[in-house]
Every structure is written in structure tokens, then in C-alpha cells.
Design a protein around this motif. Sequence first.
Motif, PDB file in Angstrom:
ATOM      1  N   GLU A 201       5.468 -39.672  15.271  1.00 19.60           N
ATOM      2  CA  GLU A 201       4.667 -40.882  14.630  1.00 19.60           C
ATOM      3  C   GLU A 201       5.019 -41.413  13.466  1.00 19.60           C
ATOM      4  OE1 GLU A 201       0.450 -39.731  13.856  1.00 19.60           O
ATOM      5  OE2 GLU A 201       0.156 -39.653  16.383  1.00 19.60           O
ATOM      6  N   SER A 204       8.507 -43.386  14.784  1.00 18.68           N
ATOM      7  CA  SER A 204       8.643 -44.353  15.554  1.00 18.68           C
ATOM      8  C   SER A 204       7.600 -45.807  14.105  1.00 18.68           C
ATOM      9  CB  SER A 204       7.368 -44.376  16.247  1.00 18.68           C
ATOM     10  OG  SER A 204       6.356 -45.704  16.460  1.00 18.68           O
ATOM     11  N   PRO A 211       9.574 -46.281  20.348  1.00 22.81           N
ATOM     12  CA  PRO A 211       9.714 -44.624  21.199  1.00 22.81           C
ATOM     13  C   PRO A 211      10.399 -44.165  20.722  1.00 22.81           C
ATOM     14  CG  PRO A 211       9.874 -45.798  23.234  1.00 22.81           C
ATOM     15  CD  PRO A 211       9.587 -47.157  22.199  1.00 22.81           C
ATOM     16  N   TRP A 235      -0.562 -40.402  24.021  1.00 20.08           N
ATOM     17  CA  TRP A 235       0.138 -40.518  23.069  1.00 20.08           C
ATOM     18  C   TRP A 235       2.052 -40.620  23.412  1.00 20.08           C
ATOM     19  CZ3 TRP A 235       3.466 -36.957  21.077  1.00 20.08           C
ATOM     20  CH2 TRP A 235       3.647 -38.007  19.455  1.00 20.08           C
ATOM     21  N   PHE A 239       4.466 -42.964  22.491  1.00 21.13           N
ATOM     22  CA  PHE A 239       5.797 -42.499  21.014  1.00 21.13           C
ATOM     23  C   PHE A 239       6.906 -41.783  21.685  1.00 21.13           C
ATOM     24  CE2 PHE A 239       1.747 -43.075  18.690  1.00 21.13           C
ATOM     25  CZ  PHE A 239       1.864 -43.322  17.556  1.00 21.13           C
TER      26      PHE A 239
END
Length: 411
Positions: A201, A204, A211, A235, A239
Motif C-alpha cells: 500500500e 502504491s 498498482p 484489495w 493494489f
Amino acid sequence: MQRYMYAFMMATVARLRWSTIWLLVPVAAAIVLSKFASTTRRAPQQLPPVVVVPGYATNELDARLTELYHPSSPRCGAHKGKGWFRLYLNYTALEDAADVRCFAEQMATAYDAASDDYRNAQGVETRVPFFGSTRAFRYPDPDRRNFSYMDKFVSRLERLGYRDGENLFGAPYDFRYAVAPPGHPSRVGDAFFGRLRRLVERASRANGGGPVTIVAHSYGGTLAHQFLLRRPLPWRRRFVRRFVPVAAPWGGVVLGMLTIVAGNNLGLPFVDPLALKGEYRSLQSSLWPLPNPNAFRAGQPLVTTRSRTYTAHDMADFLDAIGLGAAIVPYQSRVLPLFRELPSPRVPVACVVGVGLDTPEMLAYPGDDFDVTPMMVMGDGDGLVNLVSLLAVDPAWRLPAAYFRMLKTSK
């Protein structure tokens, strides 16, 4: 004599394995940038962020010895009460047989049946340094920089414009541990998955919210696959741009049966693998490479002795025969269920595998004694992972995935 023959045999297999890895590096790097027409150097903001999950025993591991640690000798207690030190990899600490004994003692883990989980040896605390950075595994021994699985891959990405901590991130882990099926605790493994989620995360966010490509090598590929399966599908689609497992042993490896018999010297030719036999057998991760029935057919002999043939369906009997009956319960409850099926992660996948190298396919012991060097029957693979294991997810992953490629390279 047996220990020297075994060490020579393992060194030969290791050389074949690493020669294949060097061939896989440019293929994996090209996949990372397959969005572009060429792989020339580009500005960082043009590059998709990459998170690398390294292979087994590739990253550093620190330790700290507390007052609860009771060394087997004064030498093993030299670091006690003196803070963190590098436990793995440290050539200097492995060149003396006495130090190898201390290393094995401090690296060992134990399965606790009461808690149904693995833990460190009493009084030994460990940590994985440099999480988030490729520094963690670029050189496992930073003092010598002569034992590297990943430097070539990282260097190639840097030539393409990647920069550590900006659009290139590393996810090292404590390779002694793994994860367990739902319903079974896995404190260390679950903590790693939490850190990996936050790292993806963060990568990103740092790159415009795009992603991330997850590149995972060998054992890291099977770990990353389990990680993806445990993240909600929205999710993953938000991502994960692409999952690139390189030389992943989806179905285990025949050589995994030999290493659990006689030990694993971690590819270090000057270390007697038998000196690390007890330590290696104590690890949860040592059970993961055992061949599983999902890849190896029921009648395929993997280990033979004078009076018995063992297939992938006979692992409990095999563990008992080699004197490792204590591992049967954790193997059957914490390992085998993870590999009975290999569901697609349902994200774009590009598997990179090596083929065409002699790979141990069957181990033939002349008698019923496992304390001798077996004859190896060779088959196809990458020098370590058998071809049937490398290809175990194909064609099953082609149907539910929006994108799937299996890229093979040979010497």
C-alpha cells in the motif's frame, strides 16, 4: 566420507541452480516493464512500483540473547546481554566448527503442540532488518558481498531507472518460519503478511496510487501466493498490477527430502550440512519443500530403499522412517492443507521458470539406512525444482486469471 560426498553433491546442485537463476533474471526484469515497448532507462515516475519478496535464506537475520538463553558452551554465550548482532549471514561465524554449533543452536526453532505454533529457542530473540529495502537481501553477508542471489536482479532494475525506497522495495522475512492454514496460529508468518500488506500500500501511494508488481523468487513465491490468497479480491485488484513468481516450487522438490534427511548447509561449501541437520529439521519452513500430492502423481517413486518406496503420498511414513516423527502432526495440519490445492490469485500472473537442467527426480538408497549418500536419478527442471513442480499451476491458473503467462528459459 559420507559427509564430504553429500557436501560435494549439494554444491554441484547449487551451481546448476544458480546458473539457471542468472538466466531468469533478465526475463523477470523484462516482465516488470512489459508495459513498455522497450526496457531502456526511464524516469522513476514512468515505472510501475515493484515489491520484491526474496528466496529462502536470502536476507539478513539479527539476533539478541537474553538472560533466558542457556548456551551449550561459553563460546555460544559470547553475545549474551550485548544487544543485537547479525546471526545470518556471517561468514566469519561459520568458518569454525565450534561457531557452527552455536549458529545452529541459535537458529533452531521448536514446535509447541500446546499453542500449535513455532517459536525461537529459549532466550533467543530475532528480527529482520531493513524491511522495505532491497538492502536486506542484496548481499546476505554485507561484509564480503560474495554470496548474493539477488544483486544481479536488483542491479538490472536500477539500470532501468528503479531506485530503492522510491519505486523499488524489498520484503525480507524470517525464512525459518512460514504461515499456517486458517484456524492455526502463525505469529511470525501473520506478522510478515501484515508488514507486506502495508508495504504494498505504501509503494502504491508513493507512486501516484498505481498498482504494484510483486516479484517473488523461489520459496518467496509460495509465500507471496499465500499472501495474495488471504487478501480480499477487491484489495488484490486495487493494489496488484502483476504477480511474477520466479522459480517457485509449487509442488515441492525431491531434493527437499534429501535435505531433511541430512541437513542443509545453505549453499555454503565450507559448512558441513550434517552440523546443521538438527537445526534445519526444527524449522517450519523445512517442511514446505517436501513434494506434495498436488504435483507428484500417486505412483511416482521419489525415494526408494531396499524394502520401501516413498511417494508424495507417503510423507508421514517417510518422516517417521528418518526419525522425524515429531514433524508429522505439524506437517499434516499446518503444511499439507496449504498445497492440496493451488488456487489462482486472480490477478495477472507471469511465471518464470528454468528448464533443461539435470534435477534430482528420485533418490535411491542401497539399503534401509538413510545415513549414506543415495544415488540420484535425474530428470528435467531448473537444477533444484522439478519440472512438474514448476508447472503445477499451469493450466489451472489460465482460466480464472485475466492474464497468465508461463515463460520458460533454458541454459
